[in-house]
Design an enzyme around this catalytic site. Structure first.
Site, PDB file in Angstrom:
ATOM      1  N   GLU A  14     -19.258   3.816  34.271  1.00 30.97           N
ATOM      2  CA  GLU A  14     -18.945   4.940  35.183  1.00 30.97           C
ATOM      3  C   GLU A  14     -17.434   5.216  35.191  1.00 30.97           C
ATOM      4  OE1 GLU A  14     -21.584   6.675  36.369  1.00 30.97           O
ATOM      5  OE2 GLU A  14     -19.983   8.061  36.923  1.00 30.97           O
TER       6      GLU A  14
HETATM    7  C1  LIG Z   1     -24.526  -2.286  30.754  1.00 32.15           C
HETATM    8  C2  LIG Z   1     -24.023  -0.924  30.499  1.00 32.15           C
HETATM    9  C3  LIG Z   1     -24.651   0.165  31.086  1.00 32.15           C
HETATM   10  C4  LIG Z   1     -24.184   1.455  30.810  1.00 32.15           C
HETATM   11  N1  LIG Z   1     -24.890   2.547  31.307  1.00 32.15           N
HETATM   12  C5  LIG Z   1     -24.581   3.780  30.838  1.00 32.15           C
HETATM   13  C6  LIG Z   1     -25.435   4.899  31.117  1.00 32.15           C
HETATM   14  O1  LIG Z   1     -26.437   4.790  31.838  1.00 32.15           O
HETATM   15  N2  LIG Z   1     -25.131   6.106  30.568  1.00 32.15           N
HETATM   16  C7  LIG Z   1     -24.038   6.278  29.771  1.00 32.15           C
HETATM   17  O2  LIG Z   1     -23.830   7.380  29.309  1.00 32.15           O
HETATM   18  N3  LIG Z   1     -23.206   5.241  29.491  1.00 32.15           N
HETATM   19  C8  LIG Z   1     -23.465   4.004  29.999  1.00 32.15           C
HETATM   20  N4  LIG Z   1     -22.659   2.942  29.687  1.00 32.15           N
HETATM   21  C9  LIG Z   1     -21.472   3.170  28.883  1.00 32.15           C
HETATM   22  C10 LIG Z   1     -20.175   3.004  29.681  1.00 32.15           C
HETATM   23  O3  LIG Z   1     -20.026   4.046  30.584  1.00 32.15           O
HETATM   24  C11 LIG Z   1     -19.036   2.888  28.649  1.00 32.15           C
HETATM   25  O4  LIG Z   1     -19.160   1.618  28.041  1.00 32.15           O
HETATM   26  C12 LIG Z   1     -17.677   3.067  29.296  1.00 32.15           C
HETATM   27  O5  LIG Z   1     -17.494   4.395  29.702  1.00 32.15           O
HETATM   28  C13 LIG Z   1     -16.534   2.675  28.351  1.00 32.15           C
HETATM   29  O6  LIG Z   1     -16.671   3.266  27.100  1.00 32.15           O
HETATM   30  P1  LIG Z   1     -16.560   2.368  25.784  1.00 32.15           P
HETATM   31  O7  LIG Z   1     -17.501   1.227  25.932  1.00 32.15           O
HETATM   32  O8  LIG Z   1     -16.718   3.231  24.618  1.00 32.15           O
HETATM   33  O9  LIG Z   1     -15.106   1.770  25.845  1.00 32.15           O
HETATM   34  P2  LIG Z   1     -13.782   2.495  25.306  1.00 32.15           P
HETATM   35  O10 LIG Z   1     -13.731   3.887  25.806  1.00 32.15           O
HETATM   36  O11 LIG Z   1     -13.668   2.258  23.851  1.00 32.15           O
HETATM   37  O12 LIG Z   1     -12.672   1.655  26.070  1.00 32.15           O
HETATM   38  C14 LIG Z   1     -12.179   0.397  25.600  1.00 32.15           C
HETATM   39  C15 LIG Z   1     -10.935   0.041  26.417  1.00 32.15           C
HETATM   40  O13 LIG Z   1      -9.918   1.037  26.218  1.00 32.15           O
HETATM   41  C16 LIG Z   1      -9.524   1.604  27.452  1.00 32.15           C
HETATM   42  N5  LIG Z   1      -9.256   3.038  27.259  1.00 32.15           N
HETATM   43  C17 LIG Z   1      -9.948   3.925  26.526  1.00 32.15           C
HETATM   44  N6  LIG Z   1      -9.410   5.145  26.627  1.00 32.15           N
HETATM   45  C18 LIG Z   1      -8.364   5.044  27.461  1.00 32.15           C
HETATM   46  C19 LIG Z   1      -7.410   5.959  28.004  1.00 32.15           C
HETATM   47  N7  LIG Z   1      -7.448   7.255  27.710  1.00 32.15           N
HETATM   48  N8  LIG Z   1      -6.468   5.494  28.856  1.00 32.15           N
HETATM   49  C20 LIG Z   1      -6.430   4.183  29.181  1.00 32.15           C
HETATM   50  N9  LIG Z   1      -7.305   3.268  28.719  1.00 32.15           N
HETATM   51  C21 LIG Z   1      -8.264   3.698  27.877  1.00 32.15           C
HETATM   52  C22 LIG Z   1     -10.679   1.369  28.396  1.00 32.15           C
HETATM   53  O14 LIG Z   1     -10.259   1.346  29.764  1.00 32.15           O
HETATM   54  C23 LIG Z   1     -11.195   0.016  27.935  1.00 32.15           C
HETATM   55  O15 LIG Z   1     -10.450  -1.009  28.520  1.00 32.15           O
HETATM   56  C24 LIG Z   1     -23.058   1.642  29.987  1.00 32.15           C
HETATM   57  C25 LIG Z   1     -22.408   0.532  29.436  1.00 32.15           C
HETATM   58  C26 LIG Z   1     -22.894  -0.723  29.655  1.00 32.15           C
HETATM   59  C27 LIG Z   1     -22.217  -1.887  28.971  1.00 32.15           C
END
Ligand SMILES: Cc1cc2nc3c(=O)[nH]c(=O)nc-3n(C[C@H](O)[C@H](O)[C@H](O)COP(=O)(O)OP(=O)(O)OC[C@H]3O[C@@H](n4cnc5c(N)ncnc54)[C@H](O)[C@@H]3O)c2cc1C
Length: 588
Positions: free
Chosen positions: A432
């Site tokens: 989220e």
């Molecule tokens: C158990 C689980 C349930 C989930 N449920 C849902 C769901 O129901 N629907 C859905 O759509 N998604 C869902 N997600 C996905 C979740 O919302 C994403 O994992 C999350 O938004 C982070 O994206 P990412 O994993 O690609 O990490 P990334 O975006 O790759 O981030 C990796 C790191 O980089 C940092 N970062 C990235 N961009 C920036 C920036 N611009 N500025 C500063 N820091 C940054 C982040 O804070 C993080 O620390 C779920 C994930 C999990 C693990």
């Protein structure tokens, strides 16, 4: 077996006494027929507590040990979860604060929030099912056509059908602008193609139908986040008479193996592998992200509640253990360090609860309050939501970890169930919108867009509480006033510094954002504890001899003396944020 006893006394105190729900909400036309007041609070909280304690809590460990699986595309959930989903639906809890025109109960968000805290505290993996369904229904109500609302909403709000949110893709997480899923127009509908990952409760057979909300790009859509549209893609198509029709082309490919929330099926979802999944546009083309943003505040408040609920569950377990476990000839609760840990847990939990419920009430004012108050309430909520989402979940991790610590070695092994709280809550700072993204949102959008004006108003409220505390001739309240006043000064200074950073060097502002958010969380947590202490003092002055009130004041005092000084630490770090630039990325 997992146990959970809802903290009803504190919940009712916050709703009825601190927030004065009867006066504030009872007078609003939308709630005129509900009899908002302490009787309703007691009745609702008691019912929710029964469900949480008797139905959900016993399934917490079961969900951890017998998590969801996916074999040949068929998702199987934890035994007992399906029945519990039915019970939540039968009780009308899914749409507790949803619009009565579409099958909701129409109760204030404040009550929905208290119930939600109980679901999250007793069984977070399970609670995600209702949380996602409610969020999807909200987005449909806010943006879909009347026809789509008529087709889907009533059965979602009643809990007959489930809902999901499909945003994330392998290459598109925090940056949704680069997503690749696509939608092709075809007559009165679209064909949706693409793969989404990490979809919470993405597939299962506990509900007759699952209504997926999916973000995808139309052909020739502009690049980036301005080219994303929102679609309803039901698992089963719905015939014109409302009966279920053909299976749609959307399938679960797998279920993730995760650190925690094993009972929540986190699915890879494939759309349109065969003929294309039939979807219906929600809102305008290319405005999908904006549609999602309208329900973001609610979703983020609920994730904050996961931090709070998990901490409460962990605290209850730690407390029982601390009274039973004997070391050095005495129950460990008598050792000063264990006492400290329990007080840290309890005081932060009470601060988080008052904070979250206060903003739930703000939501009620936005939706149903007098027109003249709505705009200000919206600005206030927009400012506070990233703080609640991130501060509550950071604190939730700390407190569930302390819950393990109180158990000693028994906390690290799985049989006590203490470790599960820590594993489960770990996700809350990631999904989220990661907490890093929340901090960036707080600083660049919420503070930056009005030059700190909304924050200044919120800080003026803290100031007013300091004055009120000072007018009470009571040493504890005077001490609370002094600490809160120092913390307020510190946050004003940090706010000015952040605004300077934003003007001079946004990169420095982003490097300082997380500490600013945490400082804000601790200070407003302190404000809520101070207000609670004032409220308790009034009851004592009115002759109440309930033990609850002096304890509330003592807990507030502990908070300002032993927790609030952390705010200074964050302030000190953010004052030095320029230093981050000295570290070249190629050193990392
Ligand atoms: C158990 C689980 C349930 C989930 N449920 C849902 C769901 O129901 N629907 C859905 O759509 N998604 C869902 N997600 C996905 C979740 O919302 C994403 O994992 C999350 O938004 C982070 O994206 P990412 O994993 O690609 O990490 P990334 O975006 O790759 O981030 C990796 C790191 O980089 C940092 N970062 C990235 N961009 C920036 C920036 N611009 N500025 C500063 N820091 C940054 C982040 O804070 C993080 O620390 C779920 C994930 C999990 C693990």
């Amino acid at each position: 077996m997992s146990t959970y006893k809802a903290p009803l006394e504190d919940m009712a105190f916050v709703i009825d006494e601190l927030l004065e729900a009867e006066q504030v909400l009872g007078s609003l036309p939308a709630f005129a027929d509900y009899g908002v007041g302490s009787e309703l609070t007691t009745a609702l909280l008691d019912e929710a507590a029964k469900l949480a304690g008797e139905v959900l809590a016993p399934l917490r460990r079961v969900g951890d040990e017998q998590g969801a699986t996916c074999v040949d595309g068929v998702v199987t959930i934890t035994p007992g979860f399906s029945d519990a989903i039915g019970q939540l639906a039968e009780g009308g809890w899914i749409g507790i604060s949803a619009n009565p025109d579409f099958g909701g109960q129409g109760l204030p968000e404040l009550y929905g929030t208290a119930a939600n805290e109980m679901w999250q505290g007793s069984n977070m993996a399970f609670a995600l099912h209702a949380m996602l369904g409610f969020g999807a229904a909200m987005a449909i109500e806010a943006h879909a056509s009347e026809e789509l609302k008529a087709t889907f909403l009533t059965r979602m709000n009643s809990g007959e059908w489930a809902g999901t949110m499909n945003l994330t893709e392998a290459g598109a997480g925090s940056d949704l602008g680069v997503m690749k899923s696509r939608a092709v127009p075809e007559g009165d509908h679209y064909r949706v193609y693409g793969q989404k990952i990490f979809i919470t409760w993405g597939d299962h057979e506990a509900n007759d139908n699952i209504v997926h909300l999916v973000l995808a790009r139309l052909p020739d859509a502009p690049k980036g986040s301005g080219g994303i549209s929102l679609f309803v893609v039901p698992k089963f198509l719905v015939n014109t008479d409302g009966s279920l029709g053909e299976r749609n082309d959307v399938y679960a490919v797998s279920v993730e193996h995760k650190l925690g929330i094993h009972g929540s099926p986190t699915c890879v979802m494939s759309f349109g592998d065969n003929d294309g999944a039939i979807g219906y546009l929600v809102g305008e083309e290319n405005r999908g992200l904006q549609c999602m943003f309208t329900m973001m505040n609610e979703a983020r408040l609920k994730v904050g509640l996961q931090g709070l609920g998990s901490a409460e569950g962990a605290y209850q377990k730690a407390l029982v253990f601390a009274h039973e476990r004997v070391q050095g000839g005495v129950p460990i609760v008598q050792h000063a360090d264990v006492k400290r840990m329990l007080l840290v847990m309890n005081s932060l939990i009470e601060a988080m609860r008052a904070f979250a419920y206060t903003e739930a009430l703000t939501m009620d004012l936005i939706h149903n309050g007098p027109e003249s108050q709505r705009q200000l309430a919206q600005r206030r909520l927009d400012l506070m939501i990233p703080v609640i989402k991130a501060w509550h979940t950071e604190v939730g991790q700390e407190l569930t970890s302390l819950g393990v610590q109180v158990h000693g070695g028994m906390g690290y092994v799985e049989e006590t169930g203490a470790a599960q709280y820590l594993r489960d809550v770990r996700i809350t700072s990631i999904y989220e919108g990661t907490n890093g993204i929340q901090a960036a949102d707080l600083v660049s959008r919420k503070l930056g867009r009005d030059g700190g004006a909304t924050m200044a108003l919120a800080l003026a409220d803290v100031d007013a509480t300091v004055s009120e505390l000072r007018s009470v001739d009571q040493p504890s309240l005077q001490a609370i006033a002094q600490q809160l006043s120092d913390a307020l000064l510190g946050l004003r200074e940090s706010t000015d510094r952040i605004l300077e950073y934003l003007k001079e060097d946004p990169e420095v502002a982003m490097g300082a954002a997380f500490d600013y958010l945490m400082q804000t969380g601790y200070v407003f947590g302190g404000w809520h504890m101070a207000r609670s202490a004032l409220c308790a003092q009034k009851q004592i002055d009115n002759g109440s001899d309930r033990e609850f009130y002096p304890r509330k004041i003592a807990t507030a005092l502990f908070y300002v003396n032993s927790i609030l000084p952390r705010a200074r630490g964050h302030a000190g770090i953010l004052q030095q944020a320029e230093g981050l630039k000295q570290y070249p990325v190629d050193w990392l």
